[in-house]
Design a protein around this motif. Structure first.
Motif, mmCIF file in Angstrom:
data_model
loop_
_atom_site.group_PDB
_atom_site.id
_atom_site.type_symbol
_atom_site.label_atom_id
_atom_site.label_comp_id
_atom_site.label_asym_id
_atom_site.label_seq_id
_atom_site.Cartn_x
_atom_site.Cartn_y
_atom_site.Cartn_z
ATOM 1 N N ALA A 152 0.831 -1.195 0.000
ATOM 2 C CA ALA A 152 0.000 0.000 0.000
ATOM 3 C C ALA A 152 0.871 1.253 0.000
ATOM 4 O O ALA A 152 0.609 2.213 -0.737
ATOM 5 C CB ALA A 152 -0.941 -0.007 1.197
ATOM 6 N N SER A 153 1.925 1.248 0.791
ATOM 7 C CA SER A 153 2.844 2.391 0.846
ATOM 8 C C SER A 153 3.512 2.605 -0.504
ATOM 9 O O SER A 153 3.648 3.738 -0.969
ATOM 10 C CB SER A 153 3.907 2.179 1.911
ATOM 11 O OG SER A 153 3.323 2.079 3.179
ATOM 12 N N SER A 154 3.931 1.516 -1.138
ATOM 13 C CA SER A 154 4.576 1.620 -2.450
ATOM 14 C C SER A 154 3.631 2.221 -3.475
ATOM 15 O O SER A 154 4.039 3.039 -4.299
ATOM 16 C CB SER A 154 5.032 0.241 -2.933
ATOM 17 O OG SER A 154 6.031 -0.261 -2.094
ATOM 18 N N ASN A 155 2.365 1.830 -3.429
ATOM 19 C CA ASN A 155 1.383 2.379 -4.365
ATOM 20 C C ASN A 155 1.183 3.871 -4.142
ATOM 21 O O ASN A 155 1.074 4.638 -5.094
ATOM 22 C CB ASN A 155 0.048 1.645 -4.247
ATOM 23 C CG ASN A 155 0.097 0.260 -4.831
ATOM 24 O OD1 ASN A 155 0.958 -0.047 -5.636
ATOM 25 N ND2 ASN A 155 -0.820 -0.588 -4.419
ATOM 26 N N VAL A 156 1.123 4.292 -2.893
ATOM 27 C CA VAL A 156 0.964 5.715 -2.586
ATOM 28 C C VAL A 156 2.171 6.496 -3.089
ATOM 29 O O VAL A 156 2.038 7.545 -3.720
ATOM 30 C CB VAL A 156 0.754 5.934 -1.071
ATOM 31 C CG1 VAL A 156 0.860 7.401 -0.707
ATOM 32 C CG2 VAL A 156 -0.582 5.378 -0.630
ATOM 33 N N ILE A 157 3.364 5.972 -2.839
ATOM 34 C CA ILE A 157 4.590 6.645 -3.284
ATOM 35 C C ILE A 157 4.620 6.735 -4.812
ATOM 36 O O ILE A 157 4.971 7.775 -5.376
ATOM 37 C CB ILE A 157 5.835 5.922 -2.736
ATOM 38 C CG1 ILE A 157 5.914 6.131 -1.221
ATOM 39 C CG2 ILE A 157 7.106 6.403 -3.420
ATOM 40 C CD1 ILE A 157 6.930 5.250 -0.524
#
Length: 90
Positions: free
Chosen positions: A37-42
């Motif tokens: 999820a963090s990677s997608n936001v970044i």
């Protein structure tokens, strides 16, 4: 992690343990989900930033072109004005 993140992590991990995973597996899967999820936001932020940079570069080149045109017009105007003054024409 902040308190809400800790609560979310614990809740997801608890639900995964209820589904049959052991504690380590549940925690690992929870971490992996969080990282994805963090990677997608970044990635979204980077994509948005590149888009804005592209728009800014386009706008900058338009203004640079206008500055060149205005400078050329001013230079020609001053040259013509100087020539008219020098020749006494007008």
């Amino acid at each position: 992690m902040d308190k809400n993140s800790d609560l979310e992590f614990s809740r997801i991990s608890h639900l995964l343990r209820k589904s049959g995973l052991d504690s380590d597996e549940a925690n690992e899967l929870t971490e992996r989900i969080t990282n994805m999820a963090s990677s997608n936001v970044i990635a979204e932020i980077r994509s948005y930033t590149k888009s804005q940079d592209s728009k800014f570069d386009s706008l900058k080149s338009k203004y640079n072109f206008l500055i060149v045109i205005a400078s050329a017009a001013l230079t020609i105007g001053l040259a013509v004005g100087g020539w008219l003054l020098a020749t006494g024409g007008g």
